[in-house]
Structure formats: structure tokens, C-alpha cells
Design an enzyme around this catalytic site. Sequence first.
Site, PDB file in Angstrom:
ATOM      1  N   GLU A  36       0.817  -1.216   0.000  1.00  0.00           N
ATOM      2  CA  GLU A  36       0.000   0.000   0.000  1.00  0.00           C
ATOM      3  C   GLU A  36       0.851   1.267   0.000  1.00  0.00           C
ATOM      4  O   GLU A  36       0.385   2.344   0.357  1.00  0.00           O
ATOM      5  CB  GLU A  36      -0.927  -0.011   1.215  1.00  0.00           C
ATOM      6  CG  GLU A  36      -1.899  -1.172   1.222  1.00  0.00           C
ATOM      7  CD  GLU A  36      -2.768  -1.187   2.466  1.00  0.00           C
ATOM      8  OE1 GLU A  36      -3.697  -0.370   2.557  1.00  0.00           O
ATOM      9  OE2 GLU A  36      -2.492  -2.008   3.358  1.00  0.00           O
TER      10      GLU A  36
ATOM     11  N   SER B  68      -6.498  -1.777   1.772  1.00  0.00           N
ATOM     12  CA  SER B  68      -6.717  -1.156   0.465  1.00  0.00           C
ATOM     13  C   SER B  68      -7.115  -2.161  -0.599  1.00  0.00           C
ATOM     14  O   SER B  68      -6.897  -1.942  -1.790  1.00  0.00           O
ATOM     15  CB  SER B  68      -5.478  -0.370  -0.001  1.00  0.00           C
ATOM     16  OG  SER B  68      -5.225   0.710   0.857  1.00  0.00           O
TER      17      SER B  68
ATOM     18  N   TYR C 186      -8.643   3.017  -6.422  1.00  0.00           N
ATOM     19  CA  TYR C 186      -7.560   3.960  -6.654  1.00  0.00           C
ATOM     20  C   TYR C 186      -7.165   4.178  -8.113  1.00  0.00           C
ATOM     21  O   TYR C 186      -6.489   5.155  -8.415  1.00  0.00           O
ATOM     22  CB  TYR C 186      -6.319   3.496  -5.880  1.00  0.00           C
ATOM     23  CG  TYR C 186      -6.557   3.399  -4.395  1.00  0.00           C
ATOM     24  CD1 TYR C 186      -6.797   4.532  -3.628  1.00  0.00           C
ATOM     25  CD2 TYR C 186      -6.558   2.166  -3.752  1.00  0.00           C
ATOM     26  CE1 TYR C 186      -7.028   4.440  -2.268  1.00  0.00           C
ATOM     27  CE2 TYR C 186      -6.773   2.064  -2.390  1.00  0.00           C
ATOM     28  CZ  TYR C 186      -7.014   3.200  -1.656  1.00  0.00           C
ATOM     29  OH  TYR C 186      -7.232   3.110  -0.316  1.00  0.00           O
TER      30      TYR C 186
ATOM     31  N   ARG D 251     -11.648   3.597  10.700  1.00  0.00           N
ATOM     32  CA  ARG D 251     -12.800   3.464   9.810  1.00  0.00           C
ATOM     33  C   ARG D 251     -13.323   2.051   9.957  1.00  0.00           C
ATOM     34  O   ARG D 251     -12.564   1.082   9.849  1.00  0.00           O
ATOM     35  CB  ARG D 251     -12.412   3.728   8.355  1.00  0.00           C
ATOM     36  CG  ARG D 251     -13.625   3.927   7.424  1.00  0.00           C
ATOM     37  CD  ARG D 251     -13.258   3.859   5.965  1.00  0.00           C
ATOM     38  NE  ARG D 251     -12.937   2.508   5.559  1.00  0.00           N
ATOM     39  CZ  ARG D 251     -11.787   2.140   4.987  1.00  0.00           C
ATOM     40  NH1 ARG D 251     -10.840   3.017   4.763  1.00  0.00           N
ATOM     41  NH2 ARG D 251     -11.583   0.873   4.648  1.00  0.00           N
TER      42      ARG D 251
ATOM     43  N   ASP E 256     -15.897  -0.887   8.665  1.00  0.00           N
ATOM     44  CA  ASP E 256     -16.582  -1.294   7.439  1.00  0.00           C
ATOM     45  C   ASP E 256     -17.594  -2.397   7.717  1.00  0.00           C
ATOM     46  O   ASP E 256     -17.315  -3.322   8.490  1.00  0.00           O
ATOM     47  CB  ASP E 256     -15.569  -1.788   6.404  1.00  0.00           C
ATOM     48  CG  ASP E 256     -14.543  -0.726   6.036  1.00  0.00           C
ATOM     49  OD1 ASP E 256     -14.778   0.462   6.336  1.00  0.00           O
ATOM     50  OD2 ASP E 256     -13.510  -1.087   5.448  1.00  0.00           O
TER      51      ASP E 256
ATOM     52  N   GLU F 295     -14.511  -5.214   8.829  1.00  0.00           N
ATOM     53  CA  GLU F 295     -13.183  -5.013   9.383  1.00  0.00           C
ATOM     54  C   GLU F 295     -13.036  -3.588   9.885  1.00  0.00           C
ATOM     55  O   GLU F 295     -13.881  -2.721   9.622  1.00  0.00           O
ATOM     56  CB  GLU F 295     -12.091  -5.311   8.349  1.00  0.00           C
ATOM     57  CG  GLU F 295     -12.122  -4.376   7.146  1.00  0.00           C
ATOM     58  CD  GLU F 295     -11.099  -4.779   6.089  1.00  0.00           C
ATOM     59  OE1 GLU F 295     -11.007  -5.987   5.792  1.00  0.00           O
ATOM     60  OE2 GLU F 295     -10.410  -3.884   5.575  1.00  0.00           O
TER      61      GLU F 295
ATOM     62  N   ASN G 239     -10.162  -0.395  10.119  1.00  0.00           N
ATOM     63  CA  ASN G 239      -8.909   0.137   9.608  1.00  0.00           C
ATOM     64  C   ASN G 239      -8.409   1.213  10.554  1.00  0.00           C
ATOM     65  O   ASN G 239      -9.047   2.262  10.698  1.00  0.00           O
ATOM     66  CB  ASN G 239      -9.114   0.730   8.210  1.00  0.00           C
ATOM     67  CG  ASN G 239      -9.494  -0.320   7.192  1.00  0.00           C
ATOM     68  OD1 ASN G 239      -8.642  -0.896   6.536  1.00  0.00           O
ATOM     69  ND2 ASN G 239     -10.788  -0.594   7.071  1.00  0.00           N
TER      70      ASN G 239
ATOM     71  N   GLY H 183      -7.381   5.489   4.787  1.00  0.00           N
ATOM     72  CA  GLY H 183      -6.888   6.388   3.759  1.00  0.00           C
ATOM     73  C   GLY H 183      -7.284   7.836   4.017  1.00  0.00           C
ATOM     74  O   GLY H 183      -8.372   8.118   4.520  1.00  0.00           O
TER      75      GLY H 183
END
Length: 358
Positions: free
Chosen positions: A15, A180, A252, A292, A294, A308, A310, A314
Amino acid sequence: MKLRVGVIYGGRSGEHEVSVVSAASIFKHLDRSRFQPVPIRIDKDGRWMLGEKEPTAISAGDVPESDAAGALQVTEPTAAISGGIDVIFPILHGPYGEDGTVQGLLELANVPYVGAGVLGSALGMDKAVSKSVFAAHGLPQVPYLTVNLPQWQTAPWEITARVASNLGYPVFVKPANLGSSVGISRAATEEELGPAIRTAFDYDRKIVIEAGVPNAREIECAVLGNDEPEASLPGEIVVTHRDGFYSYEAKYLDPSGATPRIPADLSPEMTARVRRLSVDAFRALDLAGMARVDFFLDGRDGALYLNEVNTLPGFTAISMYPKMWEATGLSYSDLLTRLLTLAIERHQQKQQRRTSRT
């Protein structure tokens, strides 16, 4: 006097490019009246670089092979983080940055830093272990299997049989310690399972295989705080990329691969549940600063599943974490200020602990 903020970015993981783009966005939005950012880049080979050039890439495809021209290579990482730096913002995604390794270095250097500590970072990075923690706290998850490389090499037919009997198809195959969407594949049949597993093992020695959620909606929520964390309004990712899920390419590389909807079109009751479960997951992993969270929302029966967490999400111009806080009333610049303030507050609390009995 301005606080000197060391922004550590790049790193040795898959990443790397996403981290560079996140760092560029942080440099762009940081309040320069209060903070003086200092770029600290880790190259893909692990070299730490101190230089005057700030990253400017706006997408992963724009990241150069190296921004080290004119930079000073530092052989001892502690020299990069202790030379007049007031607080560190590590925006390293994936292994060797988001997994507790850099956090341990920062703890040893006794420098304030943004985000979770060593334990929370390690738990959040390892999808298999975090799922075990979530299960212990009674948080809803899809059925899954954890497989290590020797198991697959020794008896691949056993893994295939367990997937068919315990999960069914389709399934998603993921490296346990990456983010990611790097290395993630969707397998709709047994024939597709083997290649998906081999791809995931290219990135990690341990993988997670998850049951697919029918007509899944991808719901995300941002959490901010230390002892009293708060959750943002949830957002939703609507994927239109040919991969059919929120892959690395959709995130991305394809400008039209996915569309964010913030806030997500959810009932007040579901919105409240997403926010509550997000804080529950944050606390279950003993996190701090930010995360974050999810979810998958079943398109048939409305069941909500935690996917999950994070711990260093990002921070690119298209990233959901800052966008969800912006929709909740906190601008990108104010969000950065709040995160740095939380880091300093947490560090000050640690300094009050006794380190000896005398």
C-alpha cells in the site's frame, strides 16, 4: 510557536502508493498557522528519508518510484522522529506501519503519535485475530475461515471442502494482514478458489476466506476519539467497477470505479445501529485516535455484518474517512487538528504513569 508534525509515509507494504497519496492530502490540508509539517518518507526498500520535498501525488498511479532526490537518508529511524519533532502523524497503510511495528518504535522514542497504540494497531491489522476478538464481544460477522500457508500446501483439498460445506459460494479471499483491497479476490466457483487463494498468499502467510453477502451494500463509518470515541454519519460505497466489488482498481485506479454516498441512504434506526456498532468495534480492539469501520448490509433481509476495522484509514482526496466527518460537520483541516490534539493528550496521560516503585 508552531508544532512540528512529522508525517511518516510510504513504507514497505503493498500500500506504499496509497500512503504517499494520503500524505500529500494531509500536507495540503494541514493548518499551517498552527503546524509545521516535516516529510519523513520510508522507501519501498525500508530506507528512511528526510527531505524538503512534500508529496503531491493525487492518485496512486501518479506516485513516482522515489521522491528521494535531495533528501537525506537516515540509517537510524529514531534520528528521524526525535530531532525536534513534537508529534508524529504516521500515515502508513498495511504491514510495517499500520500493524504496531512503527507504533512500537514511537513508544520507545517517547514521541506523541496519531492513532492506535501497539496492541490496537496489531489487532486491527490482522483480520483473522480481529475477527476472533469481535466474536468474543458478540459483534455480528459473516462465516469465515482462517488458513495459513502450510495448511494449504499440505492439504488444499481439505480447505476446498471446508469452503464448500461451511461457507458456500461466492467467497472473498483476503490476505490477513493487508488493506486497500490489495490481494483480494472474489471466487464464485471451486475452480476460481485456488487462484484466489494463491493470489492472497502472494502477500501474506495467513489468509481469510469469507462468505459472500447477497446483494451486499458496503457501509462505512468513521470513529474519532480516545476514551470517549464518537462515530460519524455512515457512508456507502456504490461499486460500478467491472470487478464487481470494492477492489484496489475500483478504489484507486478507475476514476469511475466506485461512487461514495455520504450520508448513506439508511433508516434512522440502521444509521444509529451502524454508529453504535462502530464504537463497539473501536473499543473491542482498544483503539485510539481514529478508525474506519466497514460493514456489509444484506440486500435481501437487511442483516448488518461487521467486516473489518482500519486503524490508519486512507486520507486521500477520495477517502471515506475525512469525507464522512466532513458530512458530519468536521472539515478536513479541523479533523487533522483534532487528531493531533488527541495524540498529544494521550501522550500526556501516559507521562503521568509511574515507571518505578520509588
